[in-house]
Design an enzyme around this catalytic site. Sequence first.
Site, PDB file in Angstrom:
ATOM      1  N   CYS A  84      62.836  56.022  59.706  1.00  0.00           N
ATOM      2  CA  CYS A  84      63.633  56.771  58.731  1.00  0.00           C
ATOM      3  C   CYS A  84      64.935  56.023  58.477  1.00  0.00           C
ATOM      4  O   CYS A  84      65.569  55.515  59.405  1.00  0.00           O
ATOM      5  CB  CYS A  84      63.913  58.174  59.265  1.00  0.00           C
ATOM      6  SG  CYS A  84      65.081  59.138  58.269  1.00  0.00           S
ATOM      7  N   CYS A  87      69.503  56.860  59.634  1.00  0.00           N
ATOM      8  CA  CYS A  87      70.364  56.331  60.689  1.00  0.00           C
ATOM      9  C   CYS A  87      70.064  54.854  60.908  1.00  0.00           C
ATOM     10  O   CYS A  87      68.936  54.402  60.684  1.00  0.00           O
ATOM     11  CB  CYS A  87      70.145  57.072  62.012  1.00  0.00           C
ATOM     12  SG  CYS A  87      70.600  58.813  61.988  1.00  0.00           S
ATOM     13  N   CYS A 166      64.963  66.500  61.588  1.00  0.00           N
ATOM     14  CA  CYS A 166      66.050  65.517  61.494  1.00  0.00           C
ATOM     15  C   CYS A 166      67.136  65.938  62.466  1.00  0.00           C
ATOM     16  O   CYS A 166      67.600  67.082  62.426  1.00  0.00           O
ATOM     17  CB  CYS A 166      66.605  65.454  60.077  1.00  0.00           C
ATOM     18  SG  CYS A 166      68.052  64.354  59.924  1.00  0.00           S
ATOM     19  N   GLN A 275      83.631  67.379  52.909  1.00  0.00           N
ATOM     20  CA  GLN A 275      83.383  66.459  54.013  1.00  0.00           C
ATOM     21  C   GLN A 275      82.114  66.863  54.772  1.00  0.00           C
ATOM     22  O   GLN A 275      81.873  68.040  55.025  1.00  0.00           O
ATOM     23  CB  GLN A 275      84.578  66.433  54.968  1.00  0.00           C
ATOM     24  CG  GLN A 275      85.842  65.875  54.336  1.00  0.00           C
ATOM     25  CD  GLN A 275      85.742  64.385  54.015  1.00  0.00           C
ATOM     26  OE1 GLN A 275      84.831  63.700  54.435  1.00  0.00           O
ATOM     27  NE2 GLN A 275      86.712  63.891  53.262  1.00  0.00           N
ATOM     28  N   CYS A 399      87.070  55.858  52.925  1.00  0.00           N
ATOM     29  CA  CYS A 399      85.655  55.801  53.315  1.00  0.00           C
ATOM     30  C   CYS A 399      85.100  54.391  53.147  1.00  0.00           C
ATOM     31  O   CYS A 399      83.892  54.182  53.231  1.00  0.00           O
ATOM     32  CB  CYS A 399      84.832  56.805  52.517  1.00  0.00           C
ATOM     33  SG  CYS A 399      84.913  56.589  50.723  1.00  0.00           S
TER      34      CYS A 399
END
Length: 442
Positions: A84, A87, A166, A275, A399
């Site tokens: 996946c 991550c 997940c 957020q 970010c």
Amino acid sequence: MGRRHRKKIPQGLFKATIESLSHEGRGVTHVDDKVVFVDNALPGEEVEFNYVSTRAKFSEGVTENVISASDQRIEPGCEYFGYCGGCSLQHMSAEAQIEHKQSVLLEQFTHLGNVTPKEVMPPLTGPVFGYRHKARLGVKYVIKKERVLVGFREKRSPFIADIKHCEVVHPDVGHKISDLQALIENLSIKDQIPQIEVAVSDNGIALVMRHLAEFTEDDLDQLKSFEQKHNFKFYLQPGGYETVHRLDESDKSELFYRLDDHDLNIYFQPIDFTQINVEINQKMINLALELLDVNENDNVLDLFCGVGNFTLPIARKAKSVVGIEGDEGLVQRAKHNADMNNIDNVEFYAADLADFDQDYDFMKKSYNKILLDPARTGAKEIIAALNTKNVERIVYVSCNPATLARDAGILVNEKKFKLKKAGVMDMFPHTAHVESIAVFTK
């Protein structure tokens, strides 16, 4: 003109010693004097990998066997890690992840901004699993499998990963992926639903279902039954964002998250930017106010203010605050939040913060402190345009360490500020995403 031929990908397993980590968290090695980026590999490790692509200046590979493991290596917390694409760093300890992100930030300051913070702050950390309160999950009915898939994309692929749960999405959603798949499989338009937006609030979990065809009455009944059973709030999106509406039209409640330290409820729509990591957000707001050193005499400008996440906590302490945001809808939500929290020393305006051809009224006012929280593209244009003559202190929440470093270079080398402190915040554990914060003073 001859046809361009793709380079042939070497076959088999190849041994390598990993020299360092790239900014994206991939292992870096050299094979025959050519750089190879290797997924799931850590510095100092000896691994066997196979190639997945090769280009003129670099190649890419994936670790198949770890011959000699780093002390930083841990067992991934999710069975789908490596397959996946949600991550990329679960094989790396949380401490090593945040240390790597801090090194990326400092390197970017040096190389892109030609600046160095006087002090590196300790990182802000929080939960590493179940932290995602916002997510966009892809949906796909796969004819060959006769099944609906719900989740993130596969790594290095446009296809939806075939997962049953997940571990980084809030467990009330992440542990119900199979239930969502079963629900959609029973709908008449199961092949016309491309995605679900997840927004977890303090008073409910919103699921915005994008659909390319109309639901039948039976479909709607199934959705209503499902949301009651699992305590979800379904929103339907037949077109653009402006078409999003509540399935249960009698439910007039608003989503919100609580900021206890500032006695605030922040209301938002499920598609609004908020957020992802609630615990880090609380700590980040407190740190930003500490770095800004807000007091009752301050006139503060909050740029890229969104729904008022920073603006309203600042307003609790400052003389006045002006919040600027490019999205008119978010501006209206910010004004609503000020009203709902009985705050009257704040003003909100909509403005394109990358275009200053217009003579905005807010630009004519005097501020002694500024907070910026831009998108990944940074705040180069607004920083260049601002009159900072009377500005004592700027807090920049970022970010993207590359654009923060670039903008820090402008503030320090052109605007004559000092980069007093900087640090990272673990907003997105197990990913290469770097959230950071810096304070500049005169």
